[in-house]
Design a protein around this motif. Structure first.
Motif, mmCIF file in Angstrom:
data_model
loop_
_atom_site.group_PDB
_atom_site.id
_atom_site.type_symbol
_atom_site.label_atom_id
_atom_site.label_comp_id
_atom_site.label_asym_id
_atom_site.label_seq_id
_atom_site.Cartn_x
_atom_site.Cartn_y
_atom_site.Cartn_z
ATOM 1 N N PRO A 295 0.803 -1.214 0.000
ATOM 2 C CA PRO A 295 0.000 0.000 0.000
ATOM 3 C C PRO A 295 0.831 1.255 0.000
ATOM 4 O O PRO A 295 0.429 2.286 -0.517
ATOM 5 C CB PRO A 295 -0.834 -0.128 1.285
ATOM 6 N N GLU A 296 2.053 1.192 0.572
ATOM 7 C CA GLU A 296 2.887 2.386 0.597
ATOM 8 C C GLU A 296 3.362 2.732 -0.799
ATOM 9 O O GLU A 296 3.352 3.894 -1.211
ATOM 10 C CB GLU A 296 4.074 2.164 1.529
ATOM 11 N N ILE A 297 3.759 1.712 -1.570
ATOM 12 C CA ILE A 297 4.208 1.969 -2.934
ATOM 13 C C ILE A 297 3.041 2.414 -3.795
ATOM 14 O O ILE A 297 3.138 3.326 -4.603
ATOM 15 C CB ILE A 297 4.867 0.706 -3.514
ATOM 16 N N GLU B 266 -2.752 10.591 8.109
ATOM 17 C CA GLU B 266 -1.493 9.981 8.548
ATOM 18 C C GLU B 266 -0.674 10.967 9.360
ATOM 19 O O GLU B 266 -0.071 10.627 10.379
ATOM 20 C CB GLU B 266 -0.694 9.501 7.332
ATOM 21 N N ILE B 267 -0.661 12.228 8.923
ATOM 22 C CA ILE B 267 0.030 13.266 9.689
ATOM 23 C C ILE B 267 -0.612 13.409 11.065
ATOM 24 O O ILE B 267 0.081 13.508 12.093
ATOM 25 C CB ILE B 267 0.003 14.605 8.929
ATOM 26 N N ASN B 268 -1.923 13.396 11.094
ATOM 27 C CA ASN B 268 -2.646 13.521 12.355
ATOM 28 C C ASN B 268 -2.341 12.345 13.287
ATOM 29 O O ASN B 268 -2.214 12.522 14.507
ATOM 30 C CB ASN B 268 -4.151 13.592 12.093
ATOM 31 N N LEU C 176 4.665 7.924 6.918
ATOM 32 C CA LEU C 176 4.408 9.348 7.149
ATOM 33 C C LEU C 176 5.075 10.192 6.068
ATOM 34 O O LEU C 176 4.461 11.110 5.512
ATOM 35 C CB LEU C 176 4.926 9.751 8.531
ATOM 36 N N ALA C 177 6.334 9.889 5.770
ATOM 37 C CA ALA C 177 7.060 10.655 4.757
ATOM 38 C C ALA C 177 6.379 10.564 3.403
ATOM 39 O O ALA C 177 6.306 11.549 2.658
ATOM 40 C CB ALA C 177 8.499 10.148 4.653
ATOM 41 N N ILE D 183 6.089 16.732 15.337
ATOM 42 C CA ILE D 183 6.388 15.326 15.059
ATOM 43 C C ILE D 183 7.895 15.098 15.022
ATOM 44 O O ILE D 183 8.416 14.121 15.586
ATOM 45 C CB ILE D 183 5.749 14.901 13.719
ATOM 46 N N LYS D 184 8.597 15.995 14.379
ATOM 47 C CA LYS D 184 10.052 15.872 14.301
ATOM 48 C C LYS D 184 10.668 15.904 15.698
ATOM 49 O O LYS D 184 11.560 15.095 16.019
ATOM 50 C CB LYS D 184 10.619 17.004 13.450
ATOM 51 N N ARG D 185 10.189 16.796 16.532
ATOM 52 C CA ARG D 185 10.734 16.925 17.891
ATOM 53 C C ARG D 185 10.467 15.683 18.730
ATOM 54 O O ARG D 185 11.344 15.206 19.445
ATOM 55 C CB ARG D 185 10.133 18.160 18.563
#
Length: 435
Positions: free
Chosen positions: A5-7, A37-39, A56-57, A83-85
């Motif tokens: 699904p990611e591809i 997905e970000i959420n 996520l990316a 998210i990064k932190r």
């Protein structure tokens, strides 16, 4: 259709960005799915350690390509920063990826992050995918061809409406394919149309599957999220890939320059000459990249360039590193924006222990032991490299004059006048290589 699904999701987004209809759009290519997905990452207290963040990316990349990095909402950017932190630690690829996505938001937009070089460099690390600079260059240009083929298959309306006409497309594909099929470790194949003026649509459809791809590993899949355009016009995708390829060529040339120095320190000017000729070939390939860029429509360039202020090729660390390995530049150049824009390379160059091809040549000659005939081959090779460098700079200036006109450079230079001034720079200004 892939069962991953990611591809599938990433392929959907690329087809949408290129103008193709995509059956998966409702389930995996929509903005709503990307934001979900970000959420999920933004609201999670803890993400399982086995999740490297690629899902996520992928979602962020789809969102960026649909909106443009410059036009992302503040709310989305704040959430990505959080998210990064909270989740970027111990996830090197995700952390590097978010560093690039958030560069504008955090006020550090520059060439490295615009080109997602931190992610590409991880892919070149032996601890991860271990891709060589030469191999990476071929993969990048193959991706240009694949992207253009996907866009050409789509409808004229929608996001793909600004794709190039057939003549421009064929010129772009011809030059890009030539770089893919004749690179180091590659052999030109008759079934790839690298020399043809026209590529029939029927052949385009089967061509993408024959192009080289990154290895099928968890790390290598991050290759697909290393284009983060600031805008949504078609040509920015291939423009980013071309600039990334340039960086790969200069990475490879810097490595060759170090080997030249090693050969000279070992007292072997013949081996050094062979290595210098490798760099000559790489410069020729780098100059060919300008033919690919020349297929970019000026109106497309103007549309996204307004959002790239602060990111410029003047910040290319690998080009300056290669230059400084050939010979320490004159003091005025070291003090100019050419090197002040790459402080790490400038510090390397000014280090008393910094070695160069020029210094190694002069030291070996002062030691004696070699007659003039033994130096001739090396001198001729160095002369070819110097001439190749000059041709490359001239091609760069000519293309910039057509694209920029009187406009300033995005790295706060004078644009074409700056490139004209640079024509006087020499790699081996301290050497007399005349027979």
């Amino acid at each position: 259709m892939s069962t991953n699904p990611e591809i599938d999701t990433l392929a959907c987004a690329r087809k949408i960005a290129g103008g193709s209809a995509c059956a998966l759009r409702d389930t995996c290519g929509s903005r709503a799915a990307n934001l979900r997905e970000i959420n999920r990452w933004a609201t999670a207290e803890r993400i399982p350690e086995e999740s490297d963040g690629f899902s996520l990316a992928r979602s962020i990349t789809e969102h960026v390509r649909l909106k443009g990095k410059h036009l992302l909402s503040d709310r989305t950017l704040v959430r990505l920063s959080d998210i990064k932190r909270r989740h970027g630690t111990n996830r090197p690829f995700l952390s590097a990826f978010l560093d690039c996505v958030l560069d504008k938001h955090e006020g550090r937009f520059q060439n490295r992050t615009y080109l997602a070089l931190p992610v590409l460099e991880l892919l070149m690390d032996e601890r991860h995918a271990g891709l060589s600079a030469d191999r990476m260059a071929s993969l990048l240009m193959a991706d240009v061809v694949r992207f253009e083929i996907e866009a050409a298959a789509g409808p004229l309306e929608g996001p793909g409406r600004d794709r190039p006409d057939e003549a421009t497309l064929n010129t772009r594909l011809r030059h890009a394919l030539r770089l893919v099929t004749t690179g180091p470790g590659q052999s030109e194949s008759d079934d790839l149309p690298s020399r043809r003026e026209h590529v029939p649509r029927s052949r385009l459809e089967g061509l993408a599957d024959r192009l080289p791809r990154p290895p099928a590993t968890d790390c290598a899949r991050w290759f697909d999220v290393t284009v983060q355009p600031v805008h949504v016009v078609h040509d920015e995708y291939f423009f980013i890939r071309v600039l990334q390829t340039h960086e790969m060529y200069f990475t490879a040339m810097a490595a060759v320059a170090k080997k030249v120095i090693g050969a000279l320190r070992a007292g072997n000017p013949e081996a050094a000459a062979e290595l210098v000729d490798r760099a000559v070939v790489m410069f020729e390939r780098a100059a060919t990249l300008f033919r690919v860029v020349a297929t970019m429509r000026p109106e497309q360039f103007s549309a996204f360039r307004q959002y790239t202020q602060g990111a410029s090729a003047i910040q290319s660390e690998q080009y300056k590193r290669f230059e400084s390995l050939c010979g320490v530049p004159p003091v005025p150049r070291l003090r100019s924006s050419a090197f002040t824009s790459v402080p790490f390379v400038r510090a390397e160059t000014e280090d008393p222990g910094h070695d160069t091809i020029t210094r190694a040549c002069l030291d070996l000659r002062n030691e004696g032991g070699f007659d003039r005939a033994r130096w001739n081959r090396l001198d001729r090779a160095i002369g070819r490299l110097e001439n190749g460098h000059q041709r490359w700079k001239s091609a760069h200036r000519g293309l910039a004059a057509r694209m920029l006109g009187d406009a300033h450079g995005s790295g706060y230079t004078d644009g074409v006048p700056y490139l004209t001034q640079c024509l006087g720079n020499r790699l081996f200004w301290q050497l007399d290589t005349s027979p």
